[in-house]
Design a protein around this motif. Sequence first.
Motif, PDB file in Angstrom:
ATOM      1  N   THR A 106      -8.223  27.081  78.986  1.00 40.75           N
ATOM      2  CA  THR A 106      -6.794  27.296  78.778  1.00 40.75           C
ATOM      3  C   THR A 106      -6.383  28.145  80.494  1.00 40.75           C
ATOM      4  N   GLN A 109       8.844  25.534  79.484  1.00 38.48           N
ATOM      5  CA  GLN A 109       8.375  25.411  78.087  1.00 38.48           C
ATOM      6  C   GLN A 109       8.314  24.086  77.709  1.00 38.48           C
ATOM      7  N   ASP A 110       9.834  23.175  77.887  1.00 35.64           N
ATOM      8  CA  ASP A 110       9.778  21.448  77.178  1.00 35.64           C
ATOM      9  C   ASP A 110       9.412  20.997  78.045  1.00 35.64           C
ATOM     10  N   ARG A 138       5.607  20.436  76.783  1.00 31.56           N
ATOM     11  CA  ARG A 138       5.034  20.178  76.334  1.00 31.56           C
ATOM     12  C   ARG A 138       5.851  18.864  75.486  1.00 31.56           C
ATOM     13  N   GLU A 139       6.619  18.272  76.327  1.00 31.23           N
ATOM     14  CA  GLU A 139       6.966  17.193  75.952  1.00 31.23           C
ATOM     15  C   GLU A 139       6.702  15.774  77.353  1.00 31.23           C
ATOM     16  N   THR A 192       0.913  16.756  79.624  1.00 29.60           N
ATOM     17  CA  THR A 192       1.168  17.580  78.195  1.00 29.60           C
ATOM     18  C   THR A 192       0.828  18.215  77.512  1.00 29.60           C
ATOM     19  N   ASP A 193       1.009  19.297  76.711  1.00 29.74           N
ATOM     20  CA  ASP A 193       0.946  20.480  76.452  1.00 29.74           C
ATOM     21  C   ASP A 193       1.417  20.380  75.060  1.00 29.74           C
ATOM     22  N   PRO A 194       1.797  19.913  73.872  1.00 35.09           N
ATOM     23  CA  PRO A 194       2.100  20.392  72.636  1.00 35.09           C
ATOM     24  C   PRO A 194       1.817  22.426  72.658  1.00 35.09           C
ATOM     25  N   THR A 195       1.486  23.092  72.778  1.00 40.49           N
ATOM     26  CA  THR A 195       1.310  23.992  72.636  1.00 40.49           C
ATOM     27  C   THR A 195       1.466  25.285  73.595  1.00 40.49           C
ATOM     28  N   ALA A 196       1.623  24.908  74.672  1.00 31.99           N
ATOM     29  CA  ALA A 196       2.375  25.746  75.689  1.00 31.99           C
ATOM     30  C   ALA A 196       3.218  26.730  76.092  1.00 31.99           C
ATOM     31  N   GLN A 197       3.043  27.629  75.863  1.00 33.94           N
ATOM     32  CA  GLN A 197       3.821  28.936  75.692  1.00 33.94           C
ATOM     33  C   GLN A 197       4.239  29.014  77.422  1.00 33.94           C
ATOM     34  N   SER A 252      -1.473  27.446  79.322  1.00 32.56           N
ATOM     35  CA  SER A 252      -1.222  26.529  79.052  1.00 32.56           C
ATOM     36  C   SER A 252      -2.436  25.547  79.966  1.00 32.56           C
TER      37      SER A 252
END
Length: 114
Positions: free
Chosen positions: A2, A37-38, A41-42, A66-71, A87
């Motif tokens: 990360t 962020q979207d 994540r997507e 993608t990283d579904p946990t990205a902030q 991320s």
Amino acid sequence: MTTRYYLTLPDSSRARGGDPALAFTAHSAEGFAEQLQDALRERTLFDRWRLMQPEPDEVDPALGATDPTAQVHGQQQDLHINLVVTSVIPGTVLKHRLRLLAGSHWELRDVTAA
């Protein structure tokens, strides 16, 4: 691993990619953070861009990571916006998404382990 990326949008009104169908539409720090962020994540932004390419099937699939946990957190500082991304997305993918969203109107200020 990360990673934490520290970004700046020096002039948020200019932070728009070359194609309005892919570019940021946000006006606030929170809005920019949410849209980035979207995009991390997507696959939606990547897929739209890929389909616009002359040979979509030849696009490197690694760019679609993608990283579904990205902030992403955004903060307004005077006239610019600071974004902090946490991320596992590789730097090359992050930079590609930022070029689509903001064109060349962003700066990578620092990178650290999260």
